[in-house]
Design a protein around this motif. Structure first.
Motif, PDB file in Angstrom:
ATOM      1  N   ASN A  80       0.809  -1.216   0.000  1.00 13.31           N
ATOM      2  CA  ASN A  80       0.000   0.000   0.000  1.00 13.31           C
ATOM      3  C   ASN A  80       0.842   1.265   0.000  1.00 13.31           C
ATOM      4  N   GLY A 108      -1.409  -0.773  -3.969  1.00 15.30           N
ATOM      5  CA  GLY A 108      -2.762  -0.384  -3.592  1.00 15.30           C
ATOM      6  C   GLY A 108      -2.752   0.935  -2.853  1.00 15.30           C
ATOM      7  N   GLY A 110      -4.556   1.378   0.053  1.00 16.73           N
ATOM      8  CA  GLY A 110      -4.792   1.159   1.471  1.00 16.73           C
ATOM      9  C   GLY A 110      -6.194   1.590   1.878  1.00 16.73           C
ATOM     10  N   TRP A 111      -6.705   0.993   2.951  1.00 19.09           N
ATOM     11  CA  TRP A 111      -8.068   1.314   3.390  1.00 19.09           C
ATOM     12  C   TRP A 111      -8.232   1.309   4.904  1.00 19.09           C
ATOM     13  N   ARG A 126      -6.069   9.950  -1.308  1.00 18.11           N
ATOM     14  CA  ARG A 126      -5.291   8.729  -1.557  1.00 18.11           C
ATOM     15  C   ARG A 126      -5.105   8.448  -3.042  1.00 18.11           C
ATOM     16  N   SER A 194      -9.230  -7.291  -5.523  1.00 15.85           N
ATOM     17  CA  SER A 194      -9.023  -7.425  -4.090  1.00 15.85           C
ATOM     18  C   SER A 194      -9.668  -8.701  -3.574  1.00 15.85           C
TER      19      SER A 194
END
Length: 295
Positions: A80, A108, A110-111, A126, A194
């Motif tokens: 990420n 990615g 990120g979350w 982001r 994902s």
């Protein structure tokens, strides 16, 4: 369709010996790539579940496995973009070189807010951060003198060597939102789904990316559509894709190929029954799956 396999990375079965066994057996059976993923931390009380409770570092795992394998590809899906891009560029370049050019690097956004906090990075904007992140990676791998002055990252004029050999790693971008799919088409060598992807709708996402590739003047030939297969072997067939008997799972893989997916990798780390089992039982089931789902 290229078929890969994720190495043991989460929970009790993720021992060094089991990692090596899955890696070498997957290579013997003709799998295309070995895959890992990143989880930096697990917030206390979070409901994510056992898959994310204890996860080994993805790049160190791949570096270790590069030394016990010879030709099988090595992939991470994903690292990420809350980590610093220049140190990551150096790590990926070295891994690509020591592995002999076998690396596919997924990035990615990120979350998980707690990971951003721990990394000292804000979650705001982001998407734009991720685009600039990719730009810095590309510069670090390509330019003799690397220089960058952006909204999120600053790199003074510098040599960042050695460059990855024989070429930069193939770069994938993740994401499910339309803007993320279009970003992958513009900036990456492929897209990776994902673990939460609704595979019943993946054909539409593949088509959207192909349309964006065409609009951007890019040839779709060689662009990779990679599916993380949350594979769960069960005695009976279930409605969820890649869940059920081996015959059902193989049919689901064929269905993904028909929808334009170029790569699928079976990831048992997302099967609660695997990551909560003892190491020996988990490996017994994993070796059975390796044999039954081999390309």
């Amino acid at each position: 369709m290229r078929v890969g396999f994720a190495v043991p990375q989460s929970g009790p079965w993720a021992t060094p010996a089991n990692m090596r066994r899955v890696a070498t057996r997957a290579e013997e059976l003709g799998y295309h790539e070995l895959w890992t993923y990143q989880r930096l931390l697990y917030p206390v009380g979070h409901p994510m579940g056992p898959t994310y409770r204890a996860v080994h570092d993805p790049l160190i795992t791949l570096a270790h496995l590069s030394g016990v394998t010879g030709g099988i590809g090595l992939g991470v899906a994903v690292v990420n973009a809350y980590v610093p891009p220049v140190p990551l560029a150096k790590q990926l370049a070295t891994l690509q070189t020591v592995a002999g050019g076998r690396l596919t690097a997924g990035i990615g956004l990120g979350w998980l807010p707690e990971e951003f906090t721990a990394a000292g990075v804000g979650m705001e904007r982001r998407g734009r951060r991720g685009e600039e992140f990719v730009e810095v990676l590309r510069k670090a791998w390509r330019d003799d003198v690397v220089e960058h002055s952006g909204e999120f990252y600053q790199v003074p004029p510098a040599h960042i060597d050695p460059k990855p050999a024989p070429a930069p790693p193939r770069l994938l971008l993740g994401g499910t939102a339309e803007v993320a799919l279009r970003r992958a088409a513009r900036l990456a060598d492929g897209w990776v789904s994902s673990s939460r992807e609704d595979l019943s709708g993946i054909a539409g996402r593949v088509e959207l990316i192909k349309a964006e590739l065409a609009a951007s003047g890019r040839d779709a030939t060689g662009f990779r559509f990679v599916c993380r297969g949350v594979t769960q072997v069960r005695p009976g067939d279930e409605d969820r894709p890649l869940t059920g008997t081996y015959d059902k799972i193989r049919a689901d893989v064929a269905g993904l190929a028909a929808h334009g997916v170029t790569d699928v990798f079976h990831d048992l780390n997302f099967d609660r029954e695997i990551v909560t089992a003892g190491p020996e039982e988990a490996m017994r089931r994993a070796e059975e799956a390796l044999e039954a789902l081999a390309p």
